[in-house]
Design an enzyme around this catalytic site. Structure first.
Site, PDB file in Angstrom:
ATOM      1  N   SER A   1       6.152  -9.424   1.515  1.00 52.46           N
ATOM      2  CA  SER A   1       5.007  -8.960   0.725  1.00 52.46           C
ATOM      3  C   SER A   1       5.068  -9.457  -0.712  1.00 52.46           C
ATOM      4  CB  SER A   1       5.026  -7.429   0.722  1.00 52.46           C
ATOM      5  OG  SER A   1       4.239  -6.929  -0.320  1.00 52.46           O
TER       6      SER A   1
ATOM      7  N   GLU B   1       4.587  -7.594  -3.015  1.00 53.02           N
ATOM      8  CA  GLU B   1       5.262  -6.518  -3.752  1.00 53.02           C
ATOM      9  C   GLU B   1       6.710  -6.900  -4.066  1.00 53.02           C
ATOM     10  OE1 GLU B   1       4.282  -3.218  -4.929  1.00 53.02           O
ATOM     11  OE2 GLU B   1       2.429  -4.342  -4.848  1.00 53.02           O
TER      12      GLU B   1
ATOM     13  N   TYR C   1       9.525   0.521  -1.565  1.00 48.57           N
ATOM     14  CA  TYR C   1       8.847  -0.348  -0.587  1.00 48.57           C
ATOM     15  C   TYR C   1       9.175  -1.816  -0.885  1.00 48.57           C
ATOM     16  CZ  TYR C   1       5.246  -3.132   1.661  1.00 48.57           C
ATOM     17  OH  TYR C   1       4.605  -4.092   2.394  1.00 48.57           O
TER      18      TYR C   1
HETATM   19  P1  NDP Z   1      -0.327  -0.764   8.655  1.00 49.84           P
HETATM   20  O1  NDP Z   1       0.142   0.338   7.771  1.00 49.84           O
HETATM   21  O2  NDP Z   1      -1.757  -0.860   9.035  1.00 49.84           O
HETATM   22  O3  NDP Z   1       0.531  -0.757  10.009  1.00 49.84           O
HETATM   23  C1  NDP Z   1       1.883  -0.426  10.001  1.00 49.84           C
HETATM   24  C2  NDP Z   1       2.395  -0.431  11.429  1.00 49.84           C
HETATM   25  O4  NDP Z   1       3.798  -0.076  11.398  1.00 49.84           O
HETATM   26  C3  NDP Z   1       1.706   0.589  12.349  1.00 49.84           C
HETATM   27  O5  NDP Z   1       1.569   0.024  13.625  1.00 49.84           O
HETATM   28  C4  NDP Z   1       2.689   1.746  12.379  1.00 49.84           C
HETATM   29  O6  NDP Z   1       2.637   2.509  13.562  1.00 49.84           O
HETATM   30  C5  NDP Z   1       4.007   0.963  12.352  1.00 49.84           C
HETATM   31  N1  NDP Z   1       5.103   1.821  11.920  1.00 49.84           N
HETATM   32  C6  NDP Z   1       5.245   2.442  10.721  1.00 49.84           C
HETATM   33  N2  NDP Z   1       6.379   3.145  10.700  1.00 49.84           N
HETATM   34  C7  NDP Z   1       6.955   2.988  11.919  1.00 49.84           C
HETATM   35  C8  NDP Z   1       8.132   3.484  12.531  1.00 49.84           C
HETATM   36  N3  NDP Z   1       8.958   4.290  11.876  1.00 49.84           N
HETATM   37  N4  NDP Z   1       8.418   3.112  13.793  1.00 49.84           N
HETATM   38  C9  NDP Z   1       7.589   2.284  14.476  1.00 49.84           C
HETATM   39  N5  NDP Z   1       6.446   1.782  13.949  1.00 49.84           N
HETATM   40  C10 NDP Z   1       6.140   2.146  12.692  1.00 49.84           C
HETATM   41  O7  NDP Z   1       0.156  -2.118   7.943  1.00 49.84           O
HETATM   42  P2  NDP Z   1      -0.544  -3.568   7.916  1.00 49.84           P
HETATM   43  O8  NDP Z   1      -1.000  -3.925   9.257  1.00 49.84           O
HETATM   44  O9  NDP Z   1      -1.465  -3.627   6.761  1.00 49.84           O
HETATM   45  O10 NDP Z   1       0.711  -4.477   7.505  1.00 49.84           O
HETATM   46  C11 NDP Z   1       1.589  -5.012   8.492  1.00 49.84           C
HETATM   47  C12 NDP Z   1       2.901  -5.396   7.832  1.00 49.84           C
HETATM   48  O11 NDP Z   1       2.667  -6.330   6.792  1.00 49.84           O
HETATM   49  C13 NDP Z   1       3.649  -4.224   7.171  1.00 49.84           C
HETATM   50  O12 NDP Z   1       5.030  -4.469   7.342  1.00 49.84           O
HETATM   51  C14 NDP Z   1       3.282  -4.343   5.703  1.00 49.84           C
HETATM   52  O13 NDP Z   1       4.299  -3.797   4.900  1.00 49.84           O
HETATM   53  C15 NDP Z   1       3.192  -5.862   5.556  1.00 49.84           C
HETATM   54  N6  NDP Z   1       2.292  -6.343   4.540  1.00 49.84           N
HETATM   55  C16 NDP Z   1       0.975  -5.950   4.522  1.00 49.84           C
HETATM   56  C17 NDP Z   1       0.099  -6.468   3.596  1.00 49.84           C
HETATM   57  C18 NDP Z   1      -1.338  -6.049   3.543  1.00 49.84           C
HETATM   58  O14 NDP Z   1      -1.991  -6.306   2.515  1.00 49.84           O
HETATM   59  N7  NDP Z   1      -1.881  -5.455   4.584  1.00 49.84           N
HETATM   60  C19 NDP Z   1       0.555  -7.471   2.609  1.00 49.84           C
HETATM   61  C20 NDP Z   1       1.944  -7.832   2.751  1.00 49.84           C
HETATM   62  C21 NDP Z   1       2.769  -7.303   3.683  1.00 49.84           C
HETATM   63  P3  NDP Z   1       1.765   3.877  13.672  1.00 49.84           P
HETATM   64  O15 NDP Z   1       0.383   3.411  14.037  1.00 49.84           O
HETATM   65  O16 NDP Z   1       2.452   4.625  14.748  1.00 49.84           O
HETATM   66  O17 NDP Z   1       1.839   4.527  12.323  1.00 49.84           O
HETATM   67  P1  GDR Z   2      -0.736  -2.180  -2.741  1.00 49.58           P
HETATM   68  O1  GDR Z   2      -2.121  -1.614  -2.176  1.00 49.58           O
HETATM   69  O2  GDR Z   2       0.060  -1.135  -3.417  1.00 49.58           O
HETATM   70  O3  GDR Z   2      -1.063  -3.420  -3.509  1.00 49.58           O
HETATM   71  O4  GDR Z   2       0.043  -2.528  -1.389  1.00 49.58           O
HETATM   72  P2  GDR Z   2      -3.015  -0.365  -2.563  1.00 49.58           P
HETATM   73  O5  GDR Z   2      -4.356  -0.670  -2.017  1.00 49.58           O
HETATM   74  O6  GDR Z   2      -2.392   0.925  -2.194  1.00 49.58           O
HETATM   75  O7  GDR Z   2      -3.056  -0.434  -4.185  1.00 49.58           O
HETATM   76  C1  GDR Z   2      -3.620  -1.531  -4.876  1.00 49.58           C
HETATM   77  C2  GDR Z   2      -3.769  -1.185  -6.349  1.00 49.58           C
HETATM   78  O8  GDR Z   2      -4.795  -0.192  -6.501  1.00 49.58           O
HETATM   79  C3  GDR Z   2      -4.356   0.780  -7.440  1.00 49.58           C
HETATM   80  N1  GDR Z   2      -5.060   2.051  -7.216  1.00 49.58           N
HETATM   81  C4  GDR Z   2      -4.978   2.816  -6.116  1.00 49.58           C
HETATM   82  N2  GDR Z   2      -4.308   2.624  -4.950  1.00 49.58           N
HETATM   83  C5  GDR Z   2      -4.459   3.571  -3.981  1.00 49.58           C
HETATM   84  N3  GDR Z   2      -3.838   3.382  -2.819  1.00 49.58           N
HETATM   85  N4  GDR Z   2      -5.241   4.684  -4.175  1.00 49.58           N
HETATM   86  C6  GDR Z   2      -5.921   4.915  -5.329  1.00 49.58           C
HETATM   87  O9  GDR Z   2      -6.603   5.922  -5.474  1.00 49.58           O
HETATM   88  C7  GDR Z   2      -5.798   3.932  -6.354  1.00 49.58           C
HETATM   89  N5  GDR Z   2      -6.334   3.800  -7.587  1.00 49.58           N
HETATM   90  C8  GDR Z   2      -5.895   2.664  -8.102  1.00 49.58           C
HETATM   91  C9  GDR Z   2      -2.850   0.871  -7.183  1.00 49.58           C
HETATM   92  O10 GDR Z   2      -2.209   1.498  -8.303  1.00 49.58           O
HETATM   93  C10 GDR Z   2      -2.517  -0.596  -6.998  1.00 49.58           C
HETATM   94  O11 GDR Z   2      -2.310  -1.215  -8.233  1.00 49.58           O
HETATM   95  C11 GDR Z   2      -0.614  -3.182  -0.301  1.00 49.58           C
HETATM   96  C12 GDR Z   2       0.043  -2.694   1.006  1.00 49.58           C
HETATM   97  O12 GDR Z   2      -0.679  -3.208   2.096  1.00 49.58           O
HETATM   98  C13 GDR Z   2       1.483  -3.182   1.080  1.00 49.58           C
HETATM   99  O13 GDR Z   2       2.006  -2.872   2.374  1.00 49.58           O
HETATM  100  C14 GDR Z   2       1.493  -4.693   0.879  1.00 49.58           C
HETATM  101  O14 GDR Z   2       2.807  -5.181   0.913  1.00 49.58           O
HETATM  102  C15 GDR Z   2       0.836  -5.064  -0.447  1.00 49.58           C
HETATM  103  O15 GDR Z   2      -0.502  -4.578  -0.432  1.00 49.58           O
HETATM  104  C16 GDR Z   2       0.794  -6.563  -0.680  1.00 49.58           C
END
Ligand code: NDP
Ligand code: GDR
Length: 330
Positions: A133, A135, A157
């Site tokens: 990520s 992050e 995270y």
């Molecule tokens: P989601 O939060 O939508 O999905 C997370 C998945 O992980 C779900 O299927 C969830 O299952 C599963 N999971 C969480 N905890 C556990 C556990 N303890 N055991 C088994 N399964 C678990 O995430 P995204 O699809 O958005 O992201 C996918 C991956 O990419 C993640 O690793 C995230 O950190 C990473 N990522 C995401 C980005 C983004 O912008 N979306 C950017 C960069 C990295 P359940 O449905 O049961 O909760």
């Molecule tokens: P992020 O996504 O932390 O970048 O992680 P998120 O959408 O939670 O936050 C993005 C930015 O928005 C600001 N923010 C808020 N965020 C949330 N969730 N709720 C609020 O009310 C709010 N107001 C302002 C946050 O402070 C932040 O700056 C996502 C996840 O998908 C991670 O798993 C992944 O790795 C990174 O993107 C890349």
């Protein structure tokens, strides 16, 4: 990206999530046999927990296992014998990682370690993708960030993802495994979880338009992010595993916008002025914020031929329209 059909077998962790569901569709489209690891509760409550998979559920093989249990992961890997493994499961919500550092670190680091170790023991030739990520860059020293930018994570995270990145690289270097890290910047879609800011905003706009709510409480509006469309980002995961050599790649649009701009675009799409509805809630600020993330996906463009197509305005329109449709107002 067009290619001939395959007979390969893929294993996806996190298949119920946003990315897992798009990736499963992408791989089925290429002819893969697709297996997924889910939590046992998901199989007991499929209508709710498998909702993102409802169109393709009958074409998947789902296995109950826990990221916290090496034995359960070992069992599934042994049963499936995958050619490719996409490790997407994680506690993925940054805000929550401040509330519970322990479970975030345990799940994310151990889960990755258990999976890599089981693959090394049982199917060392399996190609492995780790969901790294932006992050990991956290308080980045340079803008934009690329594969050479130093990591400075700002949450447990982010720390867990740096550990997963290092584990993945180490299994590549120490054991010769085909293990790749994707360093993906934020990507969103109508399937995004409601806790993330993009979906919170688009769902909030729909509720206000439907007269079900009068306010949207948000935290830091000045944070800058590089937002793309999840459907396009899962294609990059697959491309990484089709190369001659394993490597690490940044996946991003290269464009950076504030949360405020996101809000403004979402409200104005339905003709509303966000200043009348958005309230700042100090409780929603993070103890340590990541202020500016902007990715340089030049390496992915050159070596994978990957590029984003969907721009932020189009992504927001799709998400707002989807949330309005769900409430029956368009
Ligand atoms: P989601 O939060 O939508 O999905 C997370 C998945 O992980 C779900 O299927 C969830 O299952 C599963 N999971 C969480 N905890 C556990 C556990 N303890 N055991 C088994 N399964 C678990 O995430 P995204 O699809 O958005 O992201 C996918 C991956 O990419 C993640 O690793 C995230 O950190 C990473 N990522 C995401 C980005 C983004 O912008 N979306 C950017 C960069 C990295 P359940 O449905 O049961 O909760
Ligand atoms: P992020 O996504 O932390 O970048 O992680 P998120 O959408 O939670 O936050 C993005 C930015 O928005 C600001 N923010 C808020 N965020 C949330 N969730 N709720 C609020 O009310 C709010 N107001 C302002 C946050 O402070 C932040 O700056 C996502 C996840 O998908 C991670 O798993 C992944 O790795 C990174 O993107 C890349």
């Amino acid at each position: 990206m067009a290619s001939k059909m395959t007979t390969k077998c893929a294993l996806i962790t996190g298949i119920t999530g946003q990315d897992g569901s798009y990736l499963a569709e992408w791989l089925l489209g290429k002819g893969y046999r697709v297996h997924g690891i889910v939590r046992r509760v998901a199989l007991e409550d499929p209508d709710h927990r498998l909702s993102r998979l409802k169109e393709i559920r009958g074409r998947l093989v789902l296995h109950a296992a826990s990221l916290e249990s090496y034995a359960s992961i070992h069992r599934v890997v042994h049963e499936v014998q995958p050619d490719e493994c996409y490790h997407l499961a994680a506690q993925s919500f940054v805000s929550y990682s401040f509330d519970d550092e322990f479970s975030t670190l345990n799940t994310n680091i151990n889960g990755t370690h258990f999976l890599l170790s089981a693959l090394k023991t049982l199917v060392p030739q399996c190609r492995f993708y780790f969901a790294g990520s932006s992050e990991m860059f956290g308080m980045a020293e340079t803008v934009p960030q690329n594969e050479d930018t130093r990591f400075h994570p700002r949450s447990s995270y982010g720390i867990s993802k740096v550990a997963g990145f290092d584990l993945t690289r180490n299994y590549r270097e120490a054991y010769g495994m085909f293990a790749c890290n994707g360093i993906l910047f934020n990507h969103e879609s109508p399937r995004r979880g409601f806790e993330f800011v993009s979906r919170k905003i688009t769902a909030g706009v729909a509720r206000i338009l439907a007269g079900k709510s009068t306010e949207l409480r948000l935290g830091n509006l000045e944070a800058l992010r590089d937002w793309g469309h999840a459907r396009e980002y899962v294609a990059a995961m697959w491309l990484m595993l089709q190369q001659a050599q394993p490597d690490d790649y940044v996946i991003a649009t290269g464009q950076c916008h504030s949360v405020r701009e996101f809000v403004e675009l979402a409200f104005s799409h339905v003709g509303l002025d966000y200043t009348k509805f958005v309230t700042r809630d100090p409780e929603l600020y993070r103890p340590a914020e990541v202020n500016l993330l902007q990715g340089d996906a030049g390496k992915a463009r050159r070596l994978l031929g990957w590029t984003h197509r969907v721009e932020l305005a189009g992504l927001i329109r799709e998400m707002v329209d989807n949330d309005c449709r769900a409430l029956g107002i368009i």
